[in-house]
Design a protein around this motif. Sequence first.
Motif, PDB file in Angstrom:
ATOM      1  N   GLN A  53      -3.068  -3.086   9.889  1.00 51.71           N
ATOM      2  CA  GLN A  53      -2.355  -1.901  10.348  1.00 51.71           C
ATOM      3  C   GLN A  53      -0.880  -2.222  10.471  1.00 51.71           C
ATOM      4  O   GLN A  53      -0.508  -3.379  10.648  1.00 51.71           O
ATOM      5  CB  GLN A  53      -2.892  -1.449  11.701  1.00 51.71           C
ATOM      6  N   PRO A  54      -0.035  -1.192  10.382  1.00 57.15           N
ATOM      7  CA  PRO A  54       1.396  -1.410  10.578  1.00 57.15           C
ATOM      8  C   PRO A  54       1.656  -1.876  12.008  1.00 57.15           C
ATOM      9  O   PRO A  54       0.878  -1.567  12.917  1.00 57.15           O
ATOM     10  CB  PRO A  54       2.013  -0.037  10.352  1.00 57.15           C
ATOM     11  N   ASP A  55       2.759  -2.595  12.202  1.00 58.62           N
ATOM     12  CA  ASP A  55       3.068  -3.026  13.562  1.00 58.62           C
ATOM     13  C   ASP A  55       3.411  -1.802  14.412  1.00 58.62           C
ATOM     14  O   ASP A  55       3.925  -0.798  13.924  1.00 58.62           O
ATOM     15  CB  ASP A  55       4.184  -4.077  13.580  1.00 58.62           C
ATOM     16  N   SER A  97       0.672  -6.071   2.128  1.00 52.36           N
ATOM     17  CA  SER A  97       1.512  -7.036   1.411  1.00 52.36           C
ATOM     18  C   SER A  97       1.835  -8.236   2.294  1.00 52.36           C
ATOM     19  O   SER A  97       1.797  -9.387   1.837  1.00 52.36           O
ATOM     20  CB  SER A  97       2.793  -6.356   0.949  1.00 52.36           C
ATOM     21  N   GLN A  98       2.147  -7.983   3.538  1.00 44.17           N
ATOM     22  CA  GLN A  98       2.445  -9.073   4.472  1.00 44.17           C
ATOM     23  C   GLN A  98       1.241  -9.997   4.601  1.00 44.17           C
ATOM     24  O   GLN A  98       1.384 -11.219   4.596  1.00 44.17           O
ATOM     25  CB  GLN A  98       2.830  -8.505   5.834  1.00 44.17           C
ATOM     26  N   PHE A  99       0.042  -9.423   4.692  1.00 51.21           N
ATOM     27  CA  PHE A  99      -1.153 -10.262   4.786  1.00 51.21           C
ATOM     28  C   PHE A  99      -1.336 -11.069   3.504  1.00 51.21           C
ATOM     29  O   PHE A  99      -1.635 -12.248   3.557  1.00 51.21           O
ATOM     30  CB  PHE A  99      -2.412  -9.434   5.066  1.00 51.21           C
ATOM     31  N   PHE A 135      -3.385 -13.006  12.970  1.00 47.47           N
ATOM     32  CA  PHE A 135      -2.212 -12.432  12.315  1.00 47.47           C
ATOM     33  C   PHE A 135      -1.925 -11.071  12.937  1.00 47.47           C
ATOM     34  O   PHE A 135      -2.830 -10.260  13.136  1.00 47.47           O
ATOM     35  CB  PHE A 135      -2.435 -12.263  10.812  1.00 47.47           C
ATOM     36  N   GLU A 136      -0.665 -10.820  13.176  1.00 50.03           N
ATOM     37  CA  GLU A 136      -0.237  -9.590  13.844  1.00 50.03           C
ATOM     38  C   GLU A 136      -0.768  -8.331  13.166  1.00 50.03           C
ATOM     39  O   GLU A 136      -1.178  -7.380  13.820  1.00 50.03           O
ATOM     40  CB  GLU A 136       1.290  -9.561  13.873  1.00 50.03           C
ATOM     41  N   GLU A 137      -0.767  -8.296  11.837  1.00 48.70           N
ATOM     42  CA  GLU A 137      -1.147  -7.081  11.124  1.00 48.70           C
ATOM     43  C   GLU A 137      -2.660  -6.885  10.998  1.00 48.70           C
ATOM     44  O   GLU A 137      -3.114  -5.805  10.654  1.00 48.70           O
ATOM     45  CB  GLU A 137      -0.497  -7.049   9.736  1.00 48.70           C
ATOM     46  N   VAL A 138      -3.457  -7.900  11.283  1.00 46.15           N
ATOM     47  CA  VAL A 138      -4.915  -7.807  11.139  1.00 46.15           C
ATOM     48  C   VAL A 138      -5.504  -7.167  12.386  1.00 46.15           C
ATOM     49  O   VAL A 138      -5.229  -7.586  13.499  1.00 46.15           O
ATOM     50  CB  VAL A 138      -5.536  -9.196  10.885  1.00 46.15           C
TER      51      VAL A 138
END
Length: 168
Positions: A53-55, A97-99, A135-138
Motif C-alpha cells: 500500500q502507499p505510505d 515498484s519500491q518493493f 517493509f513499510e509498504e507491505v
Amino acid sequence: MFDDTDRRQFLQLAGTGTALSMAGCSALSNHGGDAGAGGEGGSGRATVTLGVQPDQESMQQLQSEIRSRIESGEIDRMEAQQEFRTRRMELTREAVSQFRNRTGNVSITVDDTVDQFGVMLVTGRPAALVESLGFEEVNGLFPASVFEEARSQAEGGTAAPGNGTGTA
C-alpha cells in the motif's frame, strides 16, 4: 470522503486483513508439507500473495490536496473521486515498484503483479517472506489463491492487471 470502490471490492474479495494475514502465515508453514525435509522437492520455497500500500503520509497529502480543490470550487465531487482513484493507483504502483527494488536483499522473486490492487504473487524462502512484512509498504501476506482472485477481478474491471514480469 472518496469513493474507494475498487479497493473495497478487492478487500471484500480477500476478506479481513487479520484473518488473511494469519492464513498467509499458515500458507507459509503448510506449503508443500514439510518442504525443508524433502517435501515438494525440498526447495523450502513458498508462493504467496503479498499486499502493498502507499505510505500513509502520501495518502493524507493526496486527500488534503483534493479536499482543498473541492472547497475552492476547482473540481466537483465526481471529478475529485476520479482523480483520487487515479492518483491512489499511481501511489500504489510506486509502492509495488519500491518493493520490487528491495527484493534482491531478501531473496524473493516477484512472479506477477496486479498493480491496481497492490498485490503481487511472490516466491521465496518462508523466512524471507516473513521478513518482507517489516517493509513499510507491505501490508500483508495472503494465500496464493488471493492473487488469482485479484487478477480475475482486475481483468473484469476497467483497469489492466500488473505487468506480469518474472523476477524483480
